[in-house]
Every structure is written in C-alpha cells, then in structure tokens.
Design a protein around this motif. Structure first.
Motif: not given
Ligand SMILES: NC(=O)c1ccc[n+]([C@@H]2O[C@H](COP(=O)([O-])OP(=O)(O)OC[C@H]3O[C@@H](n4cnc5c(N)ncnc54)[C@H](OP(=O)(O)O)[C@@H]3O)[C@@H](O)[C@H]2O)c1
Length: 275
Positions: A76-82
């Motif tokens: 969650h800290e590193k990416y804005d989506r999956l």
C-alpha cells in the motif's frame, strides 16, 4: 501487459518464477514475492538481466498472518494500484507442522494466505482498470472436505492434506467471484498441470518423467493473466492447456463455500474486506 502492475506470490521458484519472466517479456511491472530474500533477489536479477524489465521484490513468509499484514502495508505504501494479483505460492508438506498462528502449515500457506492477502489487497485491485485475481489450485483437488480435519487433527496424510487445501482454493475462488461480480473484478482459478518444480522433492522418477517443464506449466496462469478473451469471464476454472474445465462437483457447493469463508474469517480474526 505494458506497465501493468502484477504481484505474483511464490515467484522465487517454479511456476511463479517462470510466469514472472514471461510477463516481464510482455512489459509488465512485476512484483515478485518470495519468502527467502537472497533467493528472490537472485531470481529477480536474472529476469531483469534477461528482459530489462521493471521488477520489484517483496519478502514475506505466507505461513504467518502477521507477515501477510506487513506485506500488505508495504504494498500500500509503495504502489497506488494492483492490476493483477496472482496467488500462486504453495507447499506440499510431508510432516505435520503448525504455523506460528497454530494452523497446519500447508492449510495456512495454500488457503489462509490466499484468503487474507486477497482481502487486504482488494482495495488496490479496485483502483486498477484491469482488475484480475488469479488463484492457483490443482487438478488433484480433493473431492471432499472434512471440516473436523482441516488442521490434520485426525492424523496427517500428505496427499489428503494437500488436495484438501487445493479444494479450498476453489471454494474461495468461486465464492469470491460471486461476491465481486458487480465490482467488475474477475476471479479465475487454474490447474497448472503436473509440472517439474521443487513442490514435492520426493516425487518418484516416474512422476518426474511425466511432468511438464515450467515453460508449459505457466500456460494457464499466463492465459488467465493476459488473455483479452477473459475480460468478462469470472468464476471459472481452467486446465493447464488454458481451456475452461469443470472442477470436482463439491467445489460448486455454495453452502460449503460459505462455511469455509466464515471459518476462514474466524481464523484470520477479521471480516474479508469486500470493497
Ligand atoms: N508443480 C506442480 O505439479 C503443481 C501441480 C498443481 C498445482 N501446483 C500449484 O502451483 C503453485 C506453484 O507451485 P510450484 O510447483 O511452482 O512449486 P515451487 O517450485 O515449490 O514454488 C513454490 C513457491 O511458493 C513459495 N513458498 C513456499 N512456502 C512459502 C511460504 N511459507 N511463504 C512464502 N512463499 C512460500 C516458494 O518459495 P521458496 O522458493 O522459498 O521455496 C516458491 O516461490 C502451488 O500453489 C502449487 O500447489 C503445482
């Protein structure tokens, strides 16, 4: 698959590693998950060298609910989506071992980890416009479930413990697909085939001789992850040849799906976070 952010669990070896390589060739941004930092970094380095692609790694022991929660926090800290979550990590245990949370370890890794990780990451998948969840089951999933023996309470049998966890994958996949059908997130499951990997180092020479190389064992996972034909397909099961197939009749039993779901929520100590 250019720039699609794809998390593959159990990507340090076997089918997951092969899928990471093939998706990287297609331009995806891969997050390779593993439990062993050195092994996972080494696998990632090799793929980076081969494809020049964007490869990140994340480390967590999926037998630990705490480490799954930490992993979700880092993501969650590193990416804005999956864009895609590929639940692939798995084990075949030869003896009874309990996880730090007190669950039979293959049940913890093969089922509970898929359940908790998916729950924790679903908000990130919801932020994508691609929205796929892939669940790796097995063609040898059991044709029955014994709720009084989910933790091998009645005795440990390698084959029945493993095949029961792989049936749990299907109960989970079908029920989740149903719950998400109005959210436009697809959930499909697969049997990769009998594949020559380290999953069961005690396999006989005869079984190894029949096994597919990983380059063929990745076909179904690749199909579910990349095929435009599956854009509106959810709740289905696919064979290693990427053809849709029927799983064992019990896997479609909605009451059992619901029962396992509720029990899994009790085990992880929280409600599944549907969007
Ligand atoms: N191979 C087959 O014939 C076959 C057939 C049907 C279904 N499947 C399914 O395919 C999936 C992939 O299996 P595979 O054959 O590729 O096996 P594999 O080569 O043994 O790879 C399994 C992956 O899961 C990881 N893993 C194992 N325990 C873990 C844990 N506690 N925490 C985090 N990661 C863990 C492994 O990490 P390490 O590298 O650290 O060990 C590895 O990356 C599994 O779900 C399996 O049930 C395989």
């Amino acid at each position: 698959m250019e720039n699609k952010i794809i998390l593959i669990t159990g990507a340090s070896d076997g089918i997951g590693k092969q899928v990471a390589l093939e998706l990287s060739v297609l331009g995806a941004h891969i997050i390779m998950h593993g439990r062993n930092k050195n092994k996972t970094e080494l696998a990632a380095d090799k793929i980076r060298e081969a494809t020049g692609g964007k490869i990140d790694t994340i480390i967590a022991d999926l037998s630990s609910l705490g480490q799954i929660r930490e992993m979700s926090k880092s993501l969650h800290e590193k990416y804005d989506r999956l864009d895609v979550l590929i639940n692939n990590a798995g084990v075949q245990m030869h003896t009874l071992e309990l996880s730090e949370d007190g669950f039979e370890i293959s049940f913890a890794i093969n089922h509970l980890a898929y359940f908790l990780l998916t729950s924790l990451l679903i908000d990130m998948i919801d932020k994508s416009d691609y929205r796929r969840i892939v669940i790796t089951s097995s063609g040898i999933h059991s044709e029955s479930i014994d709720f009084d023996n989910l933790q091998a309470e009645k005795g440990f049998n390698m084959y029945s413990v493993y095949t029961q966890t792989k049936l749990c994958n299907l109960f989970f996949a079908y029920h989740l697909a149903e719950l998400l059908k109005n959210n436009n997130i697809s959930v499909n499951s697969l049997h990769p085939g009998l594949v020559d990997t380290n999953l069961n180092p005690q396999r006989t020479a005869e079984i190894v001789a029949r096994a597919l190389p990983v380059t063929k064992g990745s076909v179904a996972t690749m199909h579910l992850t990349t095929s435009p034909d599956l854009e509106n397909v959810t709740g289905k099961y696919f064979n290693y040849d990427a053809k849709e197939a029927k799983s064992k009749p019990i896997s479609y039993d909605k009451q059992i799906q619901q029962k396992l779901w509720s029990l899994s929520e009790e085990m992880i100590g929280e409600k599944f976070k549907l969007i």
